[in-house]
Design a protein around this motif. Structure first.
Motif, mmCIF file in Angstrom:
data_model
loop_
_atom_site.group_PDB
_atom_site.id
_atom_site.type_symbol
_atom_site.label_atom_id
_atom_site.label_comp_id
_atom_site.label_asym_id
_atom_site.label_seq_id
_atom_site.Cartn_x
_atom_site.Cartn_y
_atom_site.Cartn_z
ATOM 1 N N GLY A 197 -15.821 14.642 2.381
ATOM 2 C CA GLY A 197 -15.932 13.475 1.526
ATOM 3 C C GLY A 197 -14.589 12.821 1.306
ATOM 4 O O GLY A 197 -13.600 13.153 1.967
ATOM 5 N N ALA A 198 -14.565 11.885 0.393
ATOM 6 C CA ALA A 198 -13.333 11.158 0.095
ATOM 7 C C ALA A 198 -13.300 10.839 -1.390
ATOM 8 O O ALA A 198 -14.340 10.708 -2.037
ATOM 9 N N VAL A 199 -12.092 10.715 -1.927
ATOM 10 C CA VAL A 199 -11.904 10.330 -3.314
ATOM 11 C C VAL A 199 -10.912 9.174 -3.357
ATOM 12 O O VAL A 199 -9.996 9.107 -2.528
ATOM 13 N N GLY A 200 -11.116 8.251 -4.274
ATOM 14 C CA GLY A 200 -10.209 7.118 -4.337
ATOM 15 C C GLY A 200 -10.335 6.346 -5.632
ATOM 16 O O GLY A 200 -11.158 6.678 -6.491
ATOM 17 N N VAL A 201 -9.496 5.338 -5.766
ATOM 18 C CA VAL A 201 -9.555 4.448 -6.929
ATOM 19 C C VAL A 201 -9.582 3.006 -6.446
ATOM 20 O O VAL A 201 -9.077 2.682 -5.363
ATOM 21 N N THR A 202 -10.165 2.148 -7.273
ATOM 22 C CA THR A 202 -10.232 0.712 -7.005
ATOM 23 C C THR A 202 -9.914 -0.042 -8.287
ATOM 24 O O THR A 202 -10.371 0.333 -9.365
ATOM 25 N N GLY A 203 -9.132 -1.104 -8.146
ATOM 26 C CA GLY A 203 -8.803 -1.916 -9.310
ATOM 27 C C GLY A 203 -8.169 -3.222 -8.895
ATOM 28 O O GLY A 203 -8.017 -3.521 -7.703
ATOM 29 N N ALA A 204 -7.790 -4.005 -9.869
ATOM 30 C CA ALA A 204 -7.155 -5.285 -9.590
ATOM 31 C C ALA A 204 -5.828 -5.070 -8.871
ATOM 32 O O ALA A 204 -5.026 -4.212 -9.257
ATOM 33 N N ALA A 205 -5.591 -5.849 -7.823
ATOM 34 C CA ALA A 205 -4.368 -5.702 -7.038
ATOM 35 C C ALA A 205 -3.124 -5.939 -7.887
ATOM 36 O O ALA A 205 -2.093 -5.301 -7.676
ATOM 37 N N GLU A 206 -3.225 -6.802 -8.881
ATOM 38 C CA GLU A 206 -2.060 -7.092 -9.714
ATOM 39 C C GLU A 206 -1.630 -5.876 -10.530
ATOM 40 O O GLU A 206 -0.465 -5.766 -10.924
ATOM 41 N N ARG A 207 -2.570 -4.961 -10.785
ATOM 42 C CA ARG A 207 -2.221 -3.729 -11.498
ATOM 43 C C ARG A 207 -1.796 -2.622 -10.544
ATOM 44 O O ARG A 207 -0.922 -1.817 -10.857
ATOM 45 N N MET A 208 -2.427 -2.580 -9.373
ATOM 46 C CA MET A 208 -2.249 -1.437 -8.480
ATOM 47 C C MET A 208 -1.154 -1.615 -7.446
ATOM 48 O O MET A 208 -0.754 -0.639 -6.801
ATOM 49 N N CYS A 209 -0.678 -2.828 -7.255
ATOM 50 C CA CYS A 209 0.239 -3.087 -6.152
ATOM 51 C C CYS A 209 1.534 -3.742 -6.624
ATOM 52 O O CYS A 209 1.584 -4.377 -7.683
ATOM 53 N N ASP A 210 2.566 -3.584 -5.804
ATOM 54 C CA ASP A 210 3.779 -4.384 -5.924
ATOM 55 C C ASP A 210 4.041 -5.018 -4.572
ATOM 56 O O ASP A 210 3.149 -5.013 -3.700
ATOM 57 N N ALA A 211 5.231 -5.529 -4.357
ATOM 58 C CA ALA A 211 5.531 -6.215 -3.096
ATOM 59 C C ALA A 211 5.404 -5.295 -1.889
ATOM 60 O O ALA A 211 5.173 -5.750 -0.767
ATOM 61 N N GLY A 212 5.539 -4.001 -2.107
ATOM 62 C CA GLY A 212 5.469 -3.051 -0.994
ATOM 63 C C GLY A 212 4.088 -2.498 -0.723
ATOM 64 O O GLY A 212 3.913 -1.696 0.193
ATOM 65 N N GLY A 213 3.100 -2.912 -1.499
ATOM 66 C CA GLY A 213 1.747 -2.409 -1.309
ATOM 67 C C GLY A 213 1.276 -1.644 -2.527
ATOM 68 O O GLY A 213 1.738 -1.892 -3.649
ATOM 69 N N VAL A 214 0.362 -0.687 -2.336
ATOM 70 C CA VAL A 214 -0.168 0.100 -3.444
ATOM 71 C C VAL A 214 0.953 0.927 -4.062
ATOM 72 O O VAL A 214 1.763 1.529 -3.350
ATOM 73 N N LEU A 215 1.008 0.973 -5.374
ATOM 74 C CA LEU A 215 2.053 1.696 -6.082
ATOM 75 C C LEU A 215 2.089 3.166 -5.680
ATOM 76 O O LEU A 215 1.035 3.815 -5.546
ATOM 77 N N ALA A 216 3.297 3.684 -5.488
ATOM 78 C CA ALA A 216 3.452 5.065 -5.043
ATOM 79 C C ALA A 216 2.809 6.036 -6.026
ATOM 80 O O ALA A 216 2.224 7.063 -5.615
ATOM 81 N N GLY A 217 2.880 5.745 -7.320
ATOM 82 C CA GLY A 217 2.280 6.633 -8.303
ATOM 83 C C GLY A 217 0.768 6.709 -8.183
ATOM 84 O O GLY A 217 0.179 7.777 -8.385
ATOM 85 N N VAL A 218 0.134 5.594 -7.850
ATOM 86 C CA VAL A 218 -1.318 5.584 -7.651
ATOM 87 C C VAL A 218 -1.687 6.403 -6.428
ATOM 88 O O VAL A 218 -2.608 7.226 -6.456
ATOM 89 N N VAL A 219 -0.954 6.196 -5.333
ATOM 90 C CA VAL A 219 -1.208 6.964 -4.111
ATOM 91 C C VAL A 219 -1.048 8.457 -4.368
ATOM 92 O O VAL A 219 -1.884 9.278 -3.966
ATOM 93 N N ALA A 220 0.023 8.838 -5.066
ATOM 94 C CA ALA A 220 0.273 10.250 -5.342
ATOM 95 C C ALA A 220 -0.843 10.859 -6.184
ATOM 96 O O ALA A 220 -1.271 12.003 -5.952
ATOM 97 N N ALA A 221 -1.343 10.084 -7.154
ATOM 98 C CA ALA A 221 -2.420 10.587 -8.005
ATOM 99 C C ALA A 221 -3.697 10.813 -7.205
ATOM 100 O O ALA A 221 -4.397 11.824 -7.392
#
Length: 238
Positions: A197-221
């Protein structure tokens, strides 16, 4: 071997039809969509309604799925080992990221959400089907599961995306800039180290991303959550 029972096949087709739409359907809609006589469709709908599998709106006379299906579906999901093991991990993931958390498994031509922790005010999506190739959850499964990837993948560009997913250890799905959403997902393995299976999160890009893409803290979590679930399934946390 005995043949299939036509009335059961037709009843199942009605339930799938009602599950696939975003609105109630009238008797004529059901009959024409499935190529049934109105009398046949009405008899099937009446039986399904008596069992609680279909409900009929008193004002419009149109049909929708009934609450009994939710009870039956919840029984299946509660017995699903992956969901049972994932509950506390995804609750923690949702709290840590502030975003909606999902657990999904491959199913037919898509991915089935077996657990969902929504953001406040959002409707639950447990039991929803997501596109296999158009979601982060589906992409991470395609990247690691050769059986899942056997479905038509959409060309060399998609294969390159799967290779990138394997290289970084997670999948992303970013909608076009300007009010879009972002998703990130990681793979869950069982005690044989097989993808389950897979686990993940979804949300507004303005909260989850910066100029480099998805925030490292979100990915790590998300990755830590996937390792935690996998560990509880016997795969270890390596």
């Amino acid at each position: 071997m005995p043949g299939s029972i036509q009335s059961l096949e037709r009843a199942a087709a009605i339930l799938r039809l009602l599950a696939g739409g975003e609105r109630r359907l009238g008797l004529s809609d059901v009959a024409s969509s499935l190529g049934l006589a109105k009398g046949t469709a009405h008899g099937l709908l009446r039986t399904l309604r008596s069992e609680g599998l279909v409900e009929q709106d008193a004002a419009s006379g149109k049909y929708q799925l009934g609450a009994e299906l939710l009870r039956l579906g919840t029984g299946y999901l509660d017995g699903h080992q992956l969901r049972a093991r994932a509950l506390r991990w995804t609750d923690d993931l949702a709290r840590a990221t502030g975003e909606a958390a999902y657990v999904a498994v491959p199913h037919r031509d898509g991915v089935l959400v077996v657990h969902h922790v929504p953001r406040p005010g959002e409707p639950p999506r447990t039991g929803a089907m997501l596109p296999l190739h158009g979601s982060a959850l589906g992409r991470v499964l395609c990247a690691y599961d050769p059986v899942t990837r056997a479905e038509p993948a959409g060309g060399p560009g998609f294969e390159a995306e799967l290779a990138a997913t394997r290289a970084r250890g997670f999948a992303v799905d970013l909608e076009p800039a300007g009010g879009g959403t972002a998703s990130v997902a990681a793979l869950v393995r069982d005690g044989r180290r097989m993808p389950v299976g897979a686990v993940g999160v979804t949300g507004a890009a303005e909260r989850m991303c910066d100029a480099g893409g998805v925030l490292a803290g979100v990915v790590a979590a998300v990755q830590d959550c996937a390792r935690g679930i996998s560990g509880d399934l016997g795969a270890g946390r390596a």
